[in-house]
Design a protein around this motif. Structure first.
Motif, PDB file in Angstrom:
ATOM      1  N   GLY A 167      -4.326   0.307   6.579  1.00 24.85           N
ATOM      2  CA  GLY A 167      -3.324  -0.735   6.329  1.00 24.85           C
ATOM      3  C   GLY A 167      -2.440  -0.944   7.542  1.00 24.85           C
ATOM      4  O   GLY A 167      -2.156  -0.009   8.283  1.00 24.85           O
ATOM      5  N   LEU A 168      -1.994  -2.180   7.745  1.00 23.83           N
ATOM      6  CA  LEU A 168      -1.178  -2.477   8.925  1.00 23.83           C
ATOM      7  C   LEU A 168       0.294  -2.672   8.584  1.00 23.83           C
ATOM      8  O   LEU A 168       1.161  -2.439   9.415  1.00 23.83           O
ATOM      9  N   SER A 169       0.567  -3.131   7.372  1.00 19.60           N
ATOM     10  CA  SER A 169       1.959  -3.447   7.051  1.00 19.60           C
ATOM     11  C   SER A 169       2.693  -2.195   6.573  1.00 19.60           C
ATOM     12  O   SER A 169       2.085  -1.169   6.270  1.00 19.60           O
ATOM     13  N   GLN A 170       4.015  -2.304   6.542  1.00 15.67           N
ATOM     14  CA  GLN A 170       4.842  -1.220   6.028  1.00 15.67           C
ATOM     15  C   GLN A 170       5.920  -1.809   5.106  1.00 15.67           C
ATOM     16  O   GLN A 170       6.723  -2.612   5.591  1.00 15.67           O
ATOM     17  N   PRO A 171       5.947  -1.468   3.857  1.00 15.63           N
ATOM     18  CA  PRO A 171       5.006  -0.571   3.197  1.00 15.63           C
ATOM     19  C   PRO A 171       3.650  -1.249   3.011  1.00 15.63           C
ATOM     20  O   PRO A 171       3.558  -2.475   3.050  1.00 15.63           O
ATOM     21  N   MET A 177      -0.828   2.810  -0.229  1.00 17.76           N
ATOM     22  CA  MET A 177      -0.501   3.153  -1.611  1.00 17.76           C
ATOM     23  C   MET A 177      -1.771   3.531  -2.382  1.00 17.76           C
ATOM     24  O   MET A 177      -1.793   4.529  -3.114  1.00 17.76           O
ATOM     25  N   LEU A 178      -2.835   2.748  -2.183  1.00 10.42           N
ATOM     26  CA  LEU A 178      -4.097   3.039  -2.866  1.00 10.42           C
ATOM     27  C   LEU A 178      -4.674   4.363  -2.368  1.00 10.42           C
ATOM     28  O   LEU A 178      -5.144   5.183  -3.166  1.00 10.42           O
ATOM     29  N   ALA A 179      -4.600   4.585  -1.043  1.00 13.08           N
ATOM     30  CA  ALA A 179      -5.114   5.843  -0.482  1.00 13.08           C
ATOM     31  C   ALA A 179      -4.373   7.031  -1.091  1.00 13.08           C
ATOM     32  O   ALA A 179      -4.984   8.029  -1.486  1.00 13.08           O
ATOM     33  N   ASP A 180      -3.056   6.913  -1.200  1.00 10.76           N
ATOM     34  CA  ASP A 180      -2.251   8.010  -1.756  1.00 10.76           C
ATOM     35  C   ASP A 180      -2.562   8.231  -3.233  1.00 10.76           C
ATOM     36  O   ASP A 180      -2.666   9.371  -3.694  1.00 10.76           O
ATOM     37  N   ARG A 181      -2.703   7.125  -3.980  1.00 16.60           N
ATOM     38  CA  ARG A 181      -3.005   7.256  -5.413  1.00 16.60           C
ATOM     39  C   ARG A 181      -4.345   7.973  -5.606  1.00 16.60           C
ATOM     40  O   ARG A 181      -4.469   8.858  -6.452  1.00 16.60           O
ATOM     41  N   GLU A 235      -2.471   7.374   8.504  1.00 22.60           N
ATOM     42  CA  GLU A 235      -2.413   5.919   8.688  1.00 22.60           C
ATOM     43  C   GLU A 235      -2.926   5.578  10.079  1.00 22.60           C
ATOM     44  O   GLU A 235      -2.360   6.010  11.082  1.00 22.60           O
ATOM     45  N   LEU A 236      -3.974   4.785  10.119  1.00 22.71           N
ATOM     46  CA  LEU A 236      -4.582   4.477  11.417  1.00 22.71           C
ATOM     47  C   LEU A 236      -3.641   3.678  12.318  1.00 22.71           C
ATOM     48  O   LEU A 236      -3.767   3.732  13.536  1.00 22.71           O
TER      49      LEU A 236
END
Lengths: 198, 182
Positions: free
Chosen positions: A10-14, A19-23, A37-38
């Motif tokens: 993902g590029l944006s913050q948040p 969020m999906l990766a963490d879930r 985060e790349l």
């Protein structure tokens, strides 16, 4: 001890990708979980693409990736495919780093119309890298967040598949080159047998 | 006069893909083309399954496609791709059966999650058949198509999205034909 590494492109913050990766990572319930985060490594990844050399910031990430028992890879959908940063990262991963490694793939997008990116873009690339891509891939559209969709059910199913696949495999673990040294006496014995100084 | 063929790749008799194909044929005729609908399910199963391209019914379809200026390829989404029945027919066509033709892919399905079946599954097949120009296709939700005898009633919003795509296809066919005869 199982380790799971989640990679978010993902590029944006948040970032909903993060969020999906963490879930997904939380749902796997491994002993050790890490999300990378790349975007924080975008410069390093570009350097690697140009120099073919992992710098000191990137090296530990690539090592932990190779050592992880399972991976969660999540990308935002850009122009009906994975993001350039996501692909650039896959491009610098050592060719055999993902071989035989259980991988859960996920993607996020503004509309569910792009769900098949997972099956048509991500899955083939990871198959090429000889990863074991789990059957359930998770796509989250904007409408899935904060609404009563079946996203949670899909996350649980996918995470369960990853956990089961990791559990039935031997731990990857890193081979420590210093764990099994040649005894010093053997080395001395080897020297004492040599005659080239006589 | 430009001629169009609409291939409908649904095995179902009460197919929304088929009804939508009839509807598109009517619209395209209204725009000055001749248009006929070929339902793969109406072709004899034996030559389709045994890849017998010499069967008169199959040869008739292949000839009709060869003589057409444009082809609409319509399929339901099955297992996140085009239907096997459509592929049975496509497999019997000459290697470059769509060379020199304008092609419009149209897909119907139950969930928008399968929209990309057009671009990731169907479009490469059409390319490999040598299609000159595959115009942007469209995905229509099943529930937006109400089958009528020989026609279909479309949900108004679905129609507002689909018609410009179909009309653009029609324009491209006409434009290319005008260039060819000039």
């Amino acid at each position: 001890m199982t380790t799971i590494m989640a990679i978010s492109a993902g590029l944006s913050q948040p970032s909903s990708t993060r969020m999906l990766a963490d879930r997904l990572a939380a749902e796997v319930k491994a002993d050790h979980t890490e999300t990378v985060e790349l975007r924080e490594y975008a410069h390093d990844i570009t350097d690697h693409l140009l120099t073919r050399f992992a710098n000191a910031r990137l090296r530990p990430v690539l090592r932990r990736l190779a050592d992880a028992d399972g991976l969660i890879l999540v990308t935002p959908v850009f122009t009906a495919s994975f993001s350039g940063l996501f692909k650039s990262f896959l491009d610098i991963v050592e060719p055999d780093a993902l071989q035989g490694k259980p991988v859960l793939i996920g993607a996020t997008g503004g509309t569910e119309r792009h769900s098949l990116v997972l099956e048509h873009a991500l899955r083939p690339v990871l198959t090429y890298l000889r990863a074991v891509v789990l059957p359930t891939a998770v796509y989250a559209a904007s409408a899935d967040w904060g609404n009563d969709t079946d996203l949670s059910r899909r996350i649980a199913r996918a995470a369960g598949e990853l956990a089961a696949e990791v559990a039935r495999r031997p731990a990857v673990g890193r081979v420590d080159p210093f764990a099994d040294p040649v005894p010093f006496t053997d080395l001395l014995a080897d020297i004492s047998g040599r005659t080239d100084h006589d | 006069m430009t001629s169009l063929i609409i291939l409908s790749g649904s095995p179902s008799v009460t197919s929304r893909t088929g009804a939508l194909s009839d509807h598109l044929a009517t619209r395209l005729r209204g725009d000055g083309h001749t248009a006929s609908v070929v339902r793969v399910r109406d072709l004899p199963a034996e030559p389709l399954l045994h890849a017998d391209s010499t069967h008169p019914k199959i040869a008739e379809v292949a000839d009709a496609i060869a003589g057409a200026h444009g082809v609409v390829v319509a399929s339901p989404v099955y297992k996140a791709a085009y239907s096997g029945v459509l592929k049975l027919l496509l497999d019997l066509l000459p290697q470059f059966a769509l060379a020199g033709k304008v092609v419009l892919p149209v897909v119907t399905g139950g969930t928008p999650a399968h929209v990309l079946a057009i671009d990731y599954a169907l479009r490469p097949v059409l390319s490999s058949l040598g299609a000159d120009h595959i115009v942007p296709g469209w995905f229509v939700l099943d529930r937006h198509v109400e089958p009528l005898p020989g026609d279909a009633r479309l949900d108004q919003r679905a129609a507002e999205d689909l018609y410009p795509i179909v009309d653009a296809f029609s324009e491209v066919v006409r434009g290319r034909h005008a260039l060819a005869v000039a």
